[in-house]
Scaffold this active site. Structure first.
Site, PDB file in Angstrom:
ATOM      1  N   LYS A  44      68.128  59.081  90.472  1.00  0.00           N
ATOM      2  CA  LYS A  44      67.368  57.878  89.483  1.00  0.00           C
ATOM      3  C   LYS A  44      65.885  58.156  89.468  1.00  0.00           C
ATOM      4  O   LYS A  44      65.708  57.829  88.220  1.00  0.00           O
ATOM      5  CB  LYS A  44      67.736  56.752  90.517  1.00  0.00           C
ATOM      6  CG  LYS A  44      67.462  55.583  89.701  1.00  0.00           C
ATOM      7  CD  LYS A  44      67.857  54.449  90.674  1.00  0.00           C
ATOM      8  CE  LYS A  44      67.239  52.964  90.156  1.00  0.00           C
ATOM      9  NZ  LYS A  44      67.394  51.916  90.825  1.00  0.00           N
TER      10      LYS A  44
ATOM     11  N   GLU B 126      64.409  65.880  98.411  1.00  0.00           N
ATOM     12  CA  GLU B 126      65.563  67.073  98.655  1.00  0.00           C
ATOM     13  C   GLU B 126      66.251  67.580  97.462  1.00  0.00           C
ATOM     14  O   GLU B 126      66.306  68.693  97.357  1.00  0.00           O
ATOM     15  CB  GLU B 126      66.865  66.241  99.520  1.00  0.00           C
ATOM     16  CG  GLU B 126      66.464  65.905 100.952  1.00  0.00           C
ATOM     17  CD  GLU B 126      65.968  64.389 101.093  1.00  0.00           C
ATOM     18  OE1 GLU B 126      65.137  63.977  99.924  1.00  0.00           O
ATOM     19  OE2 GLU B 126      66.102  63.620 102.117  1.00  0.00           O
TER      20      GLU B 126
ATOM     21  N   GLY C 158      70.819  52.745  93.153  1.00  0.00           N
ATOM     22  CA  GLY C 158      71.207  54.171  93.454  1.00  0.00           C
ATOM     23  C   GLY C 158      72.657  54.146  94.018  1.00  0.00           C
ATOM     24  O   GLY C 158      73.419  54.681  93.657  1.00  0.00           O
ATOM     25  N   ARG C 159      72.898  53.278  95.133  1.00  0.00           N
ATOM     26  CA  ARG C 159      74.157  53.143  95.770  1.00  0.00           C
ATOM     27  C   ARG C 159      75.151  52.431  94.881  1.00  0.00           C
ATOM     28  O   ARG C 159      76.492  52.379  95.180  1.00  0.00           O
ATOM     29  CB  ARG C 159      74.287  52.511  96.984  1.00  0.00           C
ATOM     30  CG  ARG C 159      73.472  51.109  97.224  1.00  0.00           C
ATOM     31  CD  ARG C 159      73.329  50.839  98.580  1.00  0.00           C
ATOM     32  NE  ARG C 159      72.221  49.607  98.579  1.00  0.00           N
ATOM     33  CZ  ARG C 159      71.189  49.635  98.443  1.00  0.00           C
ATOM     34  NH1 ARG C 159      70.253  50.633  98.013  1.00  0.00           N
ATOM     35  NH2 ARG C 159      70.333  48.332  98.493  1.00  0.00           N
TER      36      ARG C 159
ATOM     37  N   GLU D 182      72.950  50.381 103.643  1.00  0.00           N
ATOM     38  CA  GLU D 182      71.567  50.371 102.798  1.00  0.00           C
ATOM     39  C   GLU D 182      71.297  49.207 102.128  1.00  0.00           C
ATOM     40  O   GLU D 182      70.266  48.689 101.929  1.00  0.00           O
ATOM     41  CB  GLU D 182      71.409  51.329 102.101  1.00  0.00           C
ATOM     42  CG  GLU D 182      70.215  51.894 101.387  1.00  0.00           C
ATOM     43  CD  GLU D 182      70.005  53.274 100.618  1.00  0.00           C
ATOM     44  OE1 GLU D 182      69.120  53.498 100.215  1.00  0.00           O
ATOM     45  OE2 GLU D 182      71.080  53.971 100.590  1.00  0.00           O
TER      46      GLU D 182
ATOM     47  N   HIS E 284      93.947  60.535 116.731  1.00  0.00           N
ATOM     48  CA  HIS E 284      93.764  61.770 117.684  1.00  0.00           C
ATOM     49  C   HIS E 284      92.662  61.735 118.293  1.00  0.00           C
ATOM     50  O   HIS E 284      92.080  62.799 118.881  1.00  0.00           O
ATOM     51  CB  HIS E 284      94.539  62.889 117.432  1.00  0.00           C
ATOM     52  CG  HIS E 284      96.139  62.604 116.989  1.00  0.00           C
ATOM     53  ND1 HIS E 284      97.129  62.525 118.027  1.00  0.00           N
ATOM     54  CD2 HIS E 284      96.603  62.340 115.786  1.00  0.00           C
ATOM     55  CE1 HIS E 284      98.083  62.298 117.356  1.00  0.00           C
ATOM     56  NE2 HIS E 284      97.860  62.021 116.155  1.00  0.00           N
TER      57      HIS E 284
ATOM     58  N   LYS F 203      60.177  59.074 104.763  1.00  0.00           N
ATOM     59  CA  LYS F 203      59.579  60.072 103.535  1.00  0.00           C
ATOM     60  C   LYS F 203      58.170  60.320 103.847  1.00  0.00           C
ATOM     61  O   LYS F 203      57.790  61.539 103.584  1.00  0.00           O
ATOM     62  CB  LYS F 203      59.940  59.294 102.156  1.00  0.00           C
ATOM     63  CG  LYS F 203      61.434  59.171 101.859  1.00  0.00           C
ATOM     64  CD  LYS F 203      61.584  58.617 100.272  1.00  0.00           C
ATOM     65  CE  LYS F 203      62.758  58.165 100.232  1.00  0.00           C
ATOM     66  NZ  LYS F 203      62.974  57.302  98.733  1.00  0.00           N
TER      67      LYS F 203
END
Ligand code: F6P
Length: 514
Positions: free
Chosen positions: A200, A206, A257-258, A343, A374, A483
């Site tokens: 965005k 990253e 963003g999400r 978030e 399990h 950050k």
């Protein structure tokens, strides 16, 4: 002016009601009310939901709806759908829902123009997706992005694997950890690879680091045609151009963003399932938007789920929720929902920045069933904490392997039953208290449309609880500090300067450098 939830009369009533609910028992509730399963179940677009195995009942729901009314939920919802800047800390509208609004449906008013832009971008993005689908030379698509620029498309491409075009592979690289990118690049040829740089902001460290390395790799392999092998999905078209990418699909600051898998960020999904598939995904989500906007609160599934979340978090003190999709293709759904909810609603202050005296986002976690059974289901059945579980099951399989799907469905239904029923004919280690709550979401089939509806349902339930809590669900300042500090530490890792650091951080710095 919204009234803070804990200051409303409804909150007091719920507190009082919760005191009376300490002895609530699901088995007794079903025995006393023959219509409980029906009353606490409902159909919504593409999703059937059974809420009846929860620690709730009609009286609790009525009080929660009163809380929604007293905290102005519908006015807040309508403000979002009018395009008001409800993300006030960033002065932005919240309009991911506009991305799934049919073309030309908002002729009047301020949203007509943005909707035109949405469809113009969608049109060019889908045309590009179709061109790439028809291009046999492209065998591998690598999406480079993180958080909302990774989890949504990754989750959806996996979920819709039965619809994915044969002959193309889709890879998702998010981590700055070079092992991830290096592992993907190992199996690729530059002439057959298309990189999608999804960000965005086009500044995320990253993604920029991975994008630079991908570009360097491409050139080192003899690749020259960057315009053909790289595309950017971003609101920051200028930064993409500066990076050297000329094929860009944009979106807008009013898409969080999400919440962005419906935008250009969904391009890998459109490439994987085709233009019609992507339109079906949007249509399924739109159907849920309409349900959220128009259904009476009592029959409004996102409202009922969001209010149940508030009841559990604030009145019964259940601090986490586990997601168990009983479909292996839904295996990234828990991670996706984790970002969506935590978030959005992991906030400790109200809209005015004042610290809140009550809890907000629960911890979300989970794995697909039956695998979880399990592993950690032991704790859900016999642990000391009560963790409401959300099952997601799909009625019809797309394979024809004998017995598997019946066994899968038997397991998911049996788990919900076991959690509730318990087992009291044995003592000590073999005793199950039962009365453990769960929600059961059922899709007829896993299709683009049903996935769209399921995800939009989750978006809106997060809106509902965030709205009642009076927080801003659409900013994420909490990711900023890390950050900034990472930048400082990075410089120190290079220089070795540990001055002014706390003793632990300084020692770790020296240790990784030695
Ligand atoms: O670090 C948090 C975050 O800002 C998320 O909200 C977002 O989805 C992710 O980073 C990626 O951001 P971008 O798409 O701008 O690279």
């Amino acid at each position: 002016m919204k009234m803070r939830c804990d200051l409303t009369p409804a909150w007091k009533n719920l507190q009082h009601h919760a005191q009376g609910a300490v002895d609530f028992d699901l088995r007794t509730a079903f025995a006393q009310d023959a219509s409980r399963a029906e009353g606490l179940s409902q159909a919504a677009p593409h999703v059937f939901a059974d809420l009846s195995k929860n620690h709730t009942d009609a009286a609790t729901e009525a009080l929660l709806i009163e809380l929604a009314r007293q905290t102005g939920l519908t006015a807040h919802r309508d403000a979002m759908f009018r395009g008001e800047a409800i993300n006030h800390t960033e002065d932005r509208a919240v309009m991911h829902w506009l991305l799934r609004q049919p073309e030309g449906s908002l002729q009047e008013g301020a949203l007509a123009e943005p909707l035109k832009l949405v469809h113009a971008t969608l049109g060019s993005m889908l045309a590009y997706a179709e061109r790439v689908r028809a291009d046999a030379q492209v065998t591998d698509v690598v999406n480079i992005g993180i958080g909302g620029s990774d989890l949504g498309p990754q989750m959806a491409v996996l979920a819709l694997q039965d619809f994915v075009i044969p002959g193309k592979r889709f890879h998702f690289v998010s981590n700055v950890d070079g092992h991830e990118l290096a592992g993907v690049l190992k199996g690729l040829k530059a002439e057959n690879t298309l990189f999608l740089i999804a960000s965005k902001t086009f500044t995320t460290i990253e993604t920029m680091t991975n994008a630079r390395s991908a570009l360097a790799w491409f050139k080192a392999q003899g690749g020259t045609d960057v315009a053909r092998h790289f595309a950017a999905l971003t609101t920051n078209v200028a930064a993409a151009a500066e990076f050297g990418i000329t094929t860009t699909f944009g979106f807008w600051d009013w898409v969080g963003g999400r919440y962005s898998m419906w935008s250009a960020i969904g391009l890998p999904v459109a490439m994987a399932i085709g233009a019609q598939g992507f339109k079906d995904l949007l249509a399924g989500a739109h159907a849920m938007d309409q349900h959220f906007q128009t259904a009476p609160l009592e029959d409004n599934l996102p409202v009922r789920l969001g209010l149940l979340d508030v009841w559990y978090r604030n009145f019964l003190n259940y601090t986490s929720r586990s997601i168990a999709p009983y479909h292996s293709a839904l295996r990234r759904v828990p991670a996706y929902l984790q970002q969506l909810e935590m978030e959005s609603n992991g906030k400790r202050v109200d809209r005015n920045g004042q610290a809140l005296p009550y809890g907000t986002s629960p911890v979300l976690w989970g794995e697909p069933g039956t695998n979880g059974q399990h592993a950690y289901f032991q704790m859900l059945h016999q642990g000391t904490d009560i963790v409401p579980l959300e099952f997601i099951a799909v009625k019809k399989p797309t394979h024809n392997l004998k017995d598997h799907h019946e066994l899968l469905l038997a397991n998911v239904i049996a788990q919900a039953q076991a959690l509730m029923q318990g087992k009291s004919d044995a003592g000590g280690h073999k005793h199950f208290t039962g009365n453990r709550p769960s929600t059961f979401l059922l899709l007829d089939e896993l299709t683009p449309a049903s996935l769209g509806a399921l995800i939009a349902l989750q978006e809106h339930r997060v809106f509902v609880s965030g709205s009642v809590w009076g927080i801003n669900s659409f900013d994420q300042w909490g990711v900023e500090l890390g950050k900034v500090l990472a930048k400082d530490i990075h410089a120190r890792i290079v220089s070795g300067d540990a001055s002014g650091l706390d003793a632990s951080t300084a020692a770790l710095l020296q240790r990784v450098r030695s």
